[in-house]
Write a protein that holds these residues in place. Structure first.
Motif, mmCIF file in Angstrom:
data_model
loop_
_atom_site.group_PDB
_atom_site.id
_atom_site.type_symbol
_atom_site.label_atom_id
_atom_site.label_comp_id
_atom_site.label_asym_id
_atom_site.label_seq_id
_atom_site.Cartn_x
_atom_site.Cartn_y
_atom_site.Cartn_z
ATOM 1 N N LEU A 97 11.258 -8.939 -6.413
ATOM 2 C CA LEU A 97 10.389 -7.783 -6.636
ATOM 3 C C LEU A 97 11.197 -6.586 -7.108
ATOM 4 O O LEU A 97 12.270 -6.288 -6.589
ATOM 5 N N SER A 98 10.659 -5.877 -8.084
ATOM 6 C CA SER A 98 11.328 -4.682 -8.601
ATOM 7 C C SER A 98 11.121 -3.509 -7.660
ATOM 8 O O SER A 98 10.233 -3.520 -6.802
ATOM 9 N N ASP A 99 11.935 -2.483 -7.842
ATOM 10 C CA ASP A 99 11.803 -1.275 -7.041
ATOM 11 C C ASP A 99 10.417 -0.678 -7.191
ATOM 12 O O ASP A 99 9.822 -0.210 -6.218
ATOM 13 N N GLU A 100 9.879 -0.702 -8.400
ATOM 14 C CA GLU A 100 8.556 -0.120 -8.644
ATOM 15 C C GLU A 100 7.453 -0.914 -7.943
ATOM 16 O O GLU A 100 6.526 -0.339 -7.376
ATOM 17 N N GLU A 101 7.551 -2.240 -7.949
ATOM 18 C CA GLU A 101 6.561 -3.069 -7.250
ATOM 19 C C GLU A 101 6.575 -2.763 -5.750
ATOM 20 O O GLU A 101 5.511 -2.660 -5.124
ATOM 21 N N VAL A 102 7.765 -2.618 -5.209
ATOM 22 C CA VAL A 102 7.899 -2.318 -3.786
ATOM 23 C C VAL A 102 7.349 -0.932 -3.471
ATOM 24 O O VAL A 102 6.549 -0.746 -2.545
ATOM 25 N N MET A 103 7.759 0.060 -4.251
ATOM 26 C CA MET A 103 7.338 1.432 -4.001
ATOM 27 C C MET A 103 5.831 1.604 -4.145
ATOM 28 O O MET A 103 5.207 2.347 -3.377
ATOM 29 N N THR A 104 5.228 0.918 -5.096
ATOM 30 C CA THR A 104 3.776 1.021 -5.283
ATOM 31 C C THR A 104 3.039 0.488 -4.070
ATOM 32 O O THR A 104 2.050 1.072 -3.618
ATOM 33 N N ASN A 105 3.515 -0.619 -3.513
ATOM 34 C CA ASN A 105 2.889 -1.170 -2.314
ATOM 35 C C ASN A 105 3.001 -0.210 -1.140
ATOM 36 O O ASN A 105 2.054 -0.004 -0.377
ATOM 37 N N PHE A 106 4.167 0.425 -1.004
ATOM 38 C CA PHE A 106 4.354 1.409 0.065
ATOM 39 C C PHE A 106 3.515 2.664 -0.178
ATOM 40 O O PHE A 106 2.978 3.246 0.767
ATOM 41 N N ARG A 107 3.399 3.081 -1.427
ATOM 42 C CA ARG A 107 2.612 4.285 -1.723
ATOM 43 C C ARG A 107 1.163 4.119 -1.275
ATOM 44 O O ARG A 107 0.551 5.061 -0.766
ATOM 45 N N VAL A 108 0.616 2.948 -1.480
ATOM 46 C CA VAL A 108 -0.777 2.700 -1.092
ATOM 47 C C VAL A 108 -0.892 2.397 0.401
ATOM 48 O O VAL A 108 -1.629 3.061 1.132
ATOM 49 N N ASN A 109 -0.165 1.384 0.865
ATOM 50 C CA ASN A 109 -0.348 0.884 2.227
ATOM 51 C C ASN A 109 0.176 1.805 3.317
ATOM 52 O O ASN A 109 -0.363 1.843 4.424
ATOM 53 N N VAL A 110 1.243 2.544 3.015
ATOM 54 C CA VAL A 110 1.873 3.385 4.032
ATOM 55 C C VAL A 110 1.592 4.864 3.792
ATOM 56 O O VAL A 110 0.943 5.531 4.596
ATOM 57 N N PHE A 111 2.047 5.380 2.661
ATOM 58 C CA PHE A 111 1.922 6.814 2.418
ATOM 59 C C PHE A 111 0.469 7.234 2.221
ATOM 60 O O PHE A 111 0.092 8.360 2.565
ATOM 61 N N GLY A 112 -0.357 6.330 1.691
ATOM 62 C CA GLY A 112 -1.780 6.634 1.549
ATOM 63 C C GLY A 112 -2.441 6.880 2.897
ATOM 64 O O GLY A 112 -3.194 7.842 3.074
ATOM 65 N N SER A 113 -2.155 6.020 3.853
ATOM 66 C CA SER A 113 -2.704 6.193 5.209
ATOM 67 C C SER A 113 -2.178 7.475 5.849
ATOM 68 O O SER A 113 -2.912 8.172 6.555
ATOM 69 N N LEU A 114 -0.917 7.793 5.592
ATOM 70 C CA LEU A 114 -0.346 9.026 6.139
ATOM 71 C C LEU A 114 -1.023 10.267 5.550
ATOM 72 O O LEU A 114 -1.242 11.256 6.252
ATOM 73 N N HIS A 115 -1.385 10.212 4.274
ATOM 74 C CA HIS A 115 -2.129 11.322 3.669
ATOM 75 C C HIS A 115 -3.445 11.542 4.416
ATOM 76 O O HIS A 115 -3.825 12.681 4.714
ATOM 77 N N VAL A 116 -4.147 10.449 4.692
ATOM 78 C CA VAL A 116 -5.435 10.551 5.386
ATOM 79 C C VAL A 116 -5.243 11.116 6.789
ATOM 80 O O VAL A 116 -5.964 12.032 7.214
#
Length: 282
Positions: A97-116
């Motif tokens: 997995l590329s850095d971008e694939e990893v970061m995108t998954n974290f942006r949605v699954n982790v940081f997205g929930s933290l925003h909420v």
């Protein structure tokens, strides 16, 4: 049952989020539902009304999330139950997995929930009530699935911050529940929902086999009913002392017990060495 409560559900245009939003409305609750495609919410659930607010929201943008929560409070006058449901599974071994694939998954699954959480907490603290459901996965408790390490790590992160959140919100009488679902028969494993590696490596035979099993065999044959999951979440929201950790599905219980047994055996087998680091240890 306090059906005057307002539920805020992310990722509500499909899967468990869609089933939950529909069930909540059927049971008389008021619902704010979010998706990157507001029209999809209106097509599958219905138009804006006194009980339903469809919201176009990009989970990865904090300002978008803040505006969505503000719109919910403006429309209903309050916000009571948060369901951080939005997320997706990124398949792929750690090497491929590329850095971008990893970061995108974290942006949605982790940081997205933290925003909420960050934006909803303002209101929940002030009213001294509320309930936050963070939907993890059994893969957020046990990560020994070849090719699912990054997805599992996002859900482990959700588990970690939810445990801290539960302690932080106690002071304000806000309840917090971390949900570990097993496999539910939704489109979570369908094309367009699950992401496969852009540059797969055939050398990882076990990962490729598990990937194909999820896409071709498990998909459509999941053992758990999303309608029953919605009923369970509503039941949990009515409990005076809901659990912080909640495993959902017989398969979730199975995998959790396997990990607990494995850890206990390894702790017992290496107890002497593990405890040998103390200054007073003989």
């Amino acid at each position: 049952m306090n059906t005057k409560k307002v539920w805020f559900v992310t990722g509500a245009s499909k899967g468990l989020g869609l089933t939950l939003a529909k069930s909540l409305l059927k049971n008389g609750y008021r619902v704010a539902a979010t998706s990157r495609n507001k029209q999809a919410l209106m097509d599958t659930i219905g138009p804006k009304s006194s009980h339903f607010l469809p919201i176009n929201m990009d989970l990865t943008k904090n300002n978008d999330v803040r505006e969505a929560i503000e719109a919910t409070v403006l429309h209903f006058g309050q916000i009571d139950v948060i369901v951080n449901n939005a997320g997706y599974s990124q398949i792929g071994t750690l090497e491929e997995l590329s850095d971008e694939e990893v970061m995108t998954n974290f942006r949605v699954n982790v940081f997205g929930s933290l925003h909420v959480i960050r934006n909803a907490a303002v209101y929940l603290r002030k009213q001294q009530s509320g309930h936050i459901f963070n939907i993890a996965s059994i893969g957020g408790y046990t990560g020994n699935f070849a090719g699912f390490g990054i997805y599992c790590s996002t859900k482990f992160a959700v588990a970690g911050f939810t445990e801290a959140l539960a302690e932080e919100m106690k002071l304000f009488q806000v309840k917090t529940t971390l949900v570990y679902p097993g496999y539910f028969r939704t489109n979570f494993l369908a094309e367009g929902s699950i992401q496969t590696p852009a540059n797969p490596m055939q050398e990882y035979k076990s990962a490729r086999e598990l990937e194909q099993a999820h896409l071709n065999e498990i998909n459509g044959n999941q053992p758990n009913d999303p309608e029953k999951a919605a009923d369970v979440l509503m039941a949990l929201s009515q409990q005076e002392n809901p659990p912080v950790h909640f495993f959902m599905g017989e398969d979730a219980y199975h995998y959790a017990r396997l990990k607990i047994e494995t850890i206990q055996k390894e702790m017992d087998a290496h107890r002497h060495l593990g405890l040998s680091t103390g200054f007073d240890h003989q």
